[in-house]
Scaffold this motif. Structure first.
Motif, PDB file in Angstrom:
ATOM      1  N   GLN A 287       0.829  -1.207   0.000  1.00  0.00           N
ATOM      2  CA  GLN A 287       0.000   0.000   0.000  1.00  0.00           C
ATOM      3  C   GLN A 287       0.863   1.257   0.000  1.00  0.00           C
ATOM      4  O   GLN A 287       0.560   2.224  -0.694  1.00  0.00           O
ATOM      5  N   VAL A 288       1.933   1.228   0.769  1.00  0.00           N
ATOM      6  CA  VAL A 288       2.853   2.373   0.827  1.00  0.00           C
ATOM      7  C   VAL A 288       3.501   2.577  -0.535  1.00  0.00           C
ATOM      8  O   VAL A 288       3.602   3.704  -1.026  1.00  0.00           O
ATOM      9  N   LYS A 289       3.915   1.483  -1.153  1.00  0.00           N
ATOM     10  CA  LYS A 289       4.533   1.557  -2.478  1.00  0.00           C
ATOM     11  C   LYS A 289       3.558   2.159  -3.490  1.00  0.00           C
ATOM     12  O   LYS A 289       3.917   3.061  -4.249  1.00  0.00           O
ATOM     13  N   LYS A 290       2.324   1.693  -3.498  1.00  0.00           N
ATOM     14  CA  LYS A 290       1.319   2.216  -4.425  1.00  0.00           C
ATOM     15  C   LYS A 290       1.055   3.697  -4.167  1.00  0.00           C
ATOM     16  O   LYS A 290       0.879   4.481  -5.097  1.00  0.00           O
ATOM     17  N   PHE A 291       1.036   4.074  -2.906  1.00  0.00           N
ATOM     18  CA  PHE A 291       0.820   5.471  -2.542  1.00  0.00           C
ATOM     19  C   PHE A 291       1.955   6.347  -3.071  1.00  0.00           C
ATOM     20  O   PHE A 291       1.718   7.402  -3.666  1.00  0.00           O
TER      21      PHE A 291
ATOM     22  N   ILE B  95       4.232  10.287  -7.067  1.00  0.00           N
ATOM     23  CA  ILE B  95       5.238  10.617  -8.089  1.00  0.00           C
ATOM     24  C   ILE B  95       4.583  10.715  -9.466  1.00  0.00           C
ATOM     25  O   ILE B  95       4.914  11.602 -10.255  1.00  0.00           O
ATOM     26  N   THR B  96       3.641   9.829  -9.747  1.00  0.00           N
ATOM     27  CA  THR B  96       2.930   9.878 -11.025  1.00  0.00           C
ATOM     28  C   THR B  96       2.143  11.177 -11.153  1.00  0.00           C
ATOM     29  O   THR B  96       2.130  11.806 -12.219  1.00  0.00           O
ATOM     30  N   LEU B  97       1.516  11.597 -10.088  1.00  0.00           N
ATOM     31  CA  LEU B  97       0.792  12.871 -10.100  1.00  0.00           C
ATOM     32  C   LEU B  97       1.754  14.031 -10.367  1.00  0.00           C
ATOM     33  O   LEU B  97       1.444  14.939 -11.147  1.00  0.00           O
ATOM     34  N   ASN B  98       2.930  13.988  -9.746  1.00  0.00           N
ATOM     35  CA  ASN B  98       3.945  15.021  -9.998  1.00  0.00           C
ATOM     36  C   ASN B  98       4.349  15.037 -11.469  1.00  0.00           C
ATOM     37  O   ASN B  98       4.542  16.101 -12.057  1.00  0.00           O
TER      38      ASN B  98
ATOM     39  N   ASP C 119      16.304  19.467 -13.910  1.00  0.00           N
ATOM     40  CA  ASP C 119      16.718  18.751 -12.694  1.00  0.00           C
ATOM     41  C   ASP C 119      15.498  18.244 -11.925  1.00  0.00           C
ATOM     42  O   ASP C 119      15.476  17.101 -11.457  1.00  0.00           O
ATOM     43  N   ARG C 120      14.493  19.082 -11.803  1.00  0.00           N
ATOM     44  CA  ARG C 120      13.267  18.701 -11.100  1.00  0.00           C
ATOM     45  C   ARG C 120      12.561  17.555 -11.830  1.00  0.00           C
ATOM     46  O   ARG C 120      12.096  16.594 -11.215  1.00  0.00           O
ATOM     47  N   PHE C 121      12.527  17.625 -13.150  1.00  0.00           N
ATOM     48  CA  PHE C 121      11.916  16.574 -13.958  1.00  0.00           C
ATOM     49  C   PHE C 121      12.687  15.261 -13.804  1.00  0.00           C
ATOM     50  O   PHE C 121      12.090  14.195 -13.671  1.00  0.00           O
ATOM     51  N   THR C 122      14.001  15.348 -13.801  1.00  0.00           N
ATOM     52  CA  THR C 122      14.845  14.161 -13.659  1.00  0.00           C
ATOM     53  C   THR C 122      14.605  13.469 -12.315  1.00  0.00           C
ATOM     54  O   THR C 122      14.566  12.238 -12.244  1.00  0.00           O
ATOM     55  N   ILE C 123      14.417  14.238 -11.271  1.00  0.00           N
ATOM     56  CA  ILE C 123      14.125  13.663  -9.950  1.00  0.00           C
ATOM     57  C   ILE C 123      12.816  12.878 -10.001  1.00  0.00           C
ATOM     58  O   ILE C 123      12.722  11.768  -9.467  1.00  0.00           O
ATOM     59  N   ILE C 124      11.824  13.430 -10.671  1.00  0.00           N
ATOM     60  CA  ILE C 124      10.538  12.737 -10.795  1.00  0.00           C
ATOM     61  C   ILE C 124      10.706  11.449 -11.592  1.00  0.00           C
ATOM     62  O   ILE C 124      10.222  10.386 -11.186  1.00  0.00           O
ATOM     63  N   ILE C 125      11.395  11.527 -12.716  1.00  0.00           N
ATOM     64  CA  ILE C 125      11.602  10.350 -13.568  1.00  0.00           C
ATOM     65  C   ILE C 125      12.389   9.275 -12.827  1.00  0.00           C
ATOM     66  O   ILE C 125      12.062   8.085 -12.898  1.00  0.00           O
ATOM     67  N   ASN C 126      13.424   9.679 -12.103  1.00  0.00           N
ATOM     68  CA  ASN C 126      14.208   8.707 -11.333  1.00  0.00           C
ATOM     69  C   ASN C 126      13.363   8.061 -10.236  1.00  0.00           C
ATOM     70  O   ASN C 126      13.511   6.873  -9.951  1.00  0.00           O
TER      71      ASN C 126
ATOM     72  N   LEU D 229      10.154   7.500 -10.409  1.00  0.00           N
ATOM     73  CA  LEU D 229       9.307   6.517 -11.086  1.00  0.00           C
ATOM     74  C   LEU D 229      10.099   5.259 -11.445  1.00  0.00           C
ATOM     75  O   LEU D 229       9.606   4.139 -11.288  1.00  0.00           O
ATOM     76  N   LYS D 230      11.329   5.445 -11.905  1.00  0.00           N
ATOM     77  CA  LYS D 230      12.174   4.299 -12.263  1.00  0.00           C
ATOM     78  C   LYS D 230      12.433   3.403 -11.057  1.00  0.00           C
ATOM     79  O   LYS D 230      12.475   2.178 -11.184  1.00  0.00           O
ATOM     80  N   CYS D 231      12.606   4.007  -9.889  1.00  0.00           N
ATOM     81  CA  CYS D 231      12.856   3.229  -8.666  1.00  0.00           C
ATOM     82  C   CYS D 231      11.717   2.254  -8.374  1.00  0.00           C
ATOM     83  O   CYS D 231      11.929   1.215  -7.759  1.00  0.00           O
ATOM     84  N   TYR D 232      10.527   2.614  -8.811  1.00  0.00           N
ATOM     85  CA  TYR D 232       9.361   1.763  -8.576  1.00  0.00           C
ATOM     86  C   TYR D 232       8.951   0.984  -9.820  1.00  0.00           C
ATOM     87  O   TYR D 232       7.847   0.452  -9.904  1.00  0.00           O
ATOM     88  N   GLY D 233       9.846   0.950 -10.805  1.00  0.00           N
ATOM     89  CA  GLY D 233       9.593   0.150 -11.994  1.00  0.00           C
ATOM     90  C   GLY D 233       8.715   0.809 -13.040  1.00  0.00           C
ATOM     91  O   GLY D 233       8.299   0.165 -13.996  1.00  0.00           O
TER      92      GLY D 233
END
Length: 84
Positions: A4-8, A13-16, A33-40, A42-46
């Motif tokens: 549940q925490v992972k999905k949250f 991050i998806t909303l961002n 830089d801000r965009f890259t943080i968001i993309i990274n 998302l990548k951490c969670y597959g």
């Protein structure tokens, strides 16, 4: 509970990502830089997006004052933009 925490976190991050826009007070580097943080994040969670989708998202996120530059990049096929 862990799932549940992972999905949250993925949801936040998806909303961002979905609501991402360049802030008026930031330059292109800060925005990228801000965009890259968001993309990274998302990548951490597959959650991985194709490079073309990321480029289109960045271009849609730019203010109207960047319109001429966006048009030029579209004409050149975005050869110099890569998120990998």
């Amino acid at each position: 509970m862990k799932e549940q925490v992972k999905k949250f976190k993925i949801g936040i991050i998806t909303l961002n990502y979905e609501t991402f826009k360049m802030n008026l007070e930031e330059n292109i580097k800060k925005m990228f830089d801000r965009f890259t943080i968001i993309i990274n994040g998302l990548k951490c969670y597959g959650e991985i997006y194709p490079n073309e989708k990321l480029v289109r998202k960045i271009l849609r996120s730019l203010p109207k004052s960047w319109e001429a530059k966006v048009t030029t990049n579209k004409e050149t096929g975005f050869r110099n933009i890569n998120f990998r």
